[in-house]
Design a protein around this motif. Sequence first.
Motif, PDB file in Angstrom:
ATOM      1  N   ALA A   1      46.596  46.112  39.762  1.00  0.00           N
ATOM      2  CA  ALA A   1      45.284  45.795  39.212  1.00  0.00           C
ATOM      3  C   ALA A   1      44.232  45.518  40.277  1.00  0.00           C
ATOM      4  CB  ALA A   1      45.392  44.575  38.288  1.00  0.00           C
ATOM      5  N   SER A   2      44.591  45.588  41.543  1.00  0.00           N
ATOM      6  CA  SER A   2      43.645  45.239  42.600  1.00  0.00           C
ATOM      7  C   SER A   2      42.477  46.221  42.654  1.00  0.00           C
ATOM      8  CB  SER A   2      44.361  45.213  43.950  1.00  0.00           C
ATOM      9  OG  SER A   2      43.449  44.924  44.979  1.00  0.00           O
ATOM     10  N   THR A   3      41.309  45.694  43.006  1.00  0.00           N
ATOM     11  CA  THR A   3      40.124  46.547  43.144  1.00  0.00           C
ATOM     12  C   THR A   3      39.941  47.042  44.567  1.00  0.00           C
ATOM     13  OG1 THR A   3      38.768  44.561  43.457  1.00  0.00           O
ATOM     14  CG2 THR A   3      38.920  45.445  41.223  1.00  0.00           C
ATOM     15  N   GLY A   4      40.916  46.731  45.437  1.00  0.00           N
ATOM     16  CA  GLY A   4      40.895  47.233  46.803  1.00  0.00           C
ATOM     17  C   GLY A   4      42.300  47.590  47.254  1.00  0.00           C
ATOM     18  N   VAL A   5      42.580  48.880  47.451  1.00  0.00           N
ATOM     19  CA  VAL A   5      43.901  49.336  47.892  1.00  0.00           C
ATOM     20  C   VAL A   5      43.704  50.395  48.981  1.00  0.00           C
ATOM     21  CG1 VAL A   5      46.082  50.403  47.257  1.00  0.00           C
ATOM     22  CG2 VAL A   5      44.892  48.933  45.602  1.00  0.00           C
TER      23      VAL A   5
ATOM     24  N   GLY B   1      41.231  42.086  36.141  1.00  0.00           N
ATOM     25  CA  GLY B   1      41.348  42.475  37.536  1.00  0.00           C
ATOM     26  C   GLY B   1      41.369  41.301  38.498  1.00  0.00           C
ATOM     27  N   GLU B   2      41.183  41.623  39.777  1.00  0.00           N
ATOM     28  CA  GLU B   2      41.330  40.639  40.847  1.00  0.00           C
ATOM     29  C   GLU B   2      40.337  39.485  40.747  1.00  0.00           C
ATOM     30  OE1 GLU B   2      41.632  40.661  45.741  1.00  0.00           O
ATOM     31  OE2 GLU B   2      41.452  42.525  44.606  1.00  0.00           O
ATOM     32  N   PHE B   3      39.151  39.765  40.182  1.00  0.00           N
ATOM     33  CA  PHE B   3      38.126  38.725  40.076  1.00  0.00           C
ATOM     34  C   PHE B   3      38.162  38.014  38.726  1.00  0.00           C
ATOM     35  CE2 PHE B   3      36.500  41.474  43.425  1.00  0.00           C
ATOM     36  CZ  PHE B   3      36.091  40.550  44.378  1.00  0.00           C
ATOM     37  N   SER B   4      39.221  38.226  37.970  1.00  0.00           N
ATOM     38  CA  SER B   4      39.319  37.564  36.670  1.00  0.00           C
ATOM     39  C   SER B   4      39.405  36.052  36.841  1.00  0.00           C
ATOM     40  CB  SER B   4      40.550  38.059  35.904  1.00  0.00           C
ATOM     41  OG  SER B   4      41.738  37.665  36.551  1.00  0.00           O
ATOM     42  N   THR B   5      38.952  35.344  35.840  1.00  0.00           N
ATOM     43  CA  THR B   5      39.010  33.881  35.865  1.00  0.00           C
ATOM     44  C   THR B   5      40.442  33.402  36.021  1.00  0.00           C
ATOM     45  OG1 THR B   5      37.043  33.733  34.471  1.00  0.00           O
ATOM     46  CG2 THR B   5      38.469  31.798  34.541  1.00  0.00           C
TER      47      THR B   5
ATOM     48  N   ASN C   1      28.391  44.329  41.145  1.00  0.00           N
ATOM     49  CA  ASN C   1      28.940  44.126  39.800  1.00  0.00           C
ATOM     50  C   ASN C   1      30.119  43.155  39.771  1.00  0.00           C
ATOM     51  OD1 ASN C   1      27.109  46.041  38.767  1.00  0.00           O
ATOM     52  ND2 ASN C   1      28.503  47.698  39.319  1.00  0.00           N
ATOM     53  N   VAL C   2      30.132  42.197  40.706  1.00  0.00           N
ATOM     54  CA  VAL C   2      31.170  41.172  40.705  1.00  0.00           C
ATOM     55  C   VAL C   2      30.614  39.924  40.030  1.00  0.00           C
ATOM     56  CG1 VAL C   2      32.636  39.688  42.112  1.00  0.00           C
ATOM     57  CG2 VAL C   2      32.256  42.062  42.781  1.00  0.00           C
ATOM     58  N   GLU C   3      31.143  39.607  38.875  1.00  0.00           N
ATOM     59  CA  GLU C   3      30.700  38.412  38.148  1.00  0.00           C
ATOM     60  C   GLU C   3      31.854  37.417  38.097  1.00  0.00           C
ATOM     61  OE1 GLU C   3      29.196  39.416  34.335  1.00  0.00           O
ATOM     62  OE2 GLU C   3      27.662  40.803  35.103  1.00  0.00           O
ATOM     63  N   ILE C   4      31.608  36.218  38.603  1.00  0.00           N
ATOM     64  CA  ILE C   4      32.647  35.199  38.656  1.00  0.00           C
ATOM     65  C   ILE C   4      32.226  34.008  37.801  1.00  0.00           C
ATOM     66  CG2 ILE C   4      33.932  33.631  40.149  1.00  0.00           C
ATOM     67  CD1 ILE C   4      33.643  35.626  42.390  1.00  0.00           C
TER      68      ILE C   4
END
Length: 263
Positions: A148-152, A225-229, A168-171
Amino acid sequence: MKCLFENFREFLSTDNKTEATDPESVDTSSFKVKEKLNPAVWDEQDQLRPEVSELLRSIAQDFFESLGIDWVRILDITFTGSLANYNWSQYSDVDLHIIINYDDVDENLQLVDELLKAKRINWNKTHNIKIHDFEVEVYVQDVKEPHASTGVYSVLGDQWQIKPSQTNVEIDWDGIKTKAACLMDLVDDAISSYKQKDYEQAIEQIDRVREKIRKFRKCGLETGGEFSTENLAFKVLRRNGYLAKLSNYKILAYDKMMSLSQE
């Protein structure tokens, strides 16, 4: 699909013996989206620096040779995680994944997974390899396993498989603090059983909490994904030592439970 722990408090025991954690006390200061990838690891074109790439190949090959499955072919070696993204920090690891086909090892896939996991844990415990102060963590990943990583980044191919984006990174910082605080309450509640010398209960609670946290993070990675809460709340617990607490207290509880003491 609703993630596990959407309502955390229902998972706390009815006779909760710990004071609830204030979400505002949860430290999320290390979670900041950077403007650039880490310059010690990546060059100006966002390519893996040659000396880093060469070292990672050697580490992966040495680890793979230690597995004793030389009839299996390495399909790829990938670099992923926060250090392959814009949310890197001093707490980041070099997540080095060796991609193979588990079917090539043995038809008993559960046994293969357990064996490789045990080998990985032992290797990572035995070695303390660092690249520019970032600890190298080696994994074996089945080629069929979704990631699920957004960087590979493919170390073998020297190219991005999934190139991260800063946009588009919302935390959800408030959500992270709230969920992390509730997870911390679960951990504290399990540890309280140990402190009351109910060691068997402590072990059972710790196992349940660890499994809930694992599923919680997995759900977050699959849906956000990686930035999920959920994933970032998990990382809060790892960085503030709460995951280590679970492991340490389980060992302590087991040792106490299996010991005899003179009155």
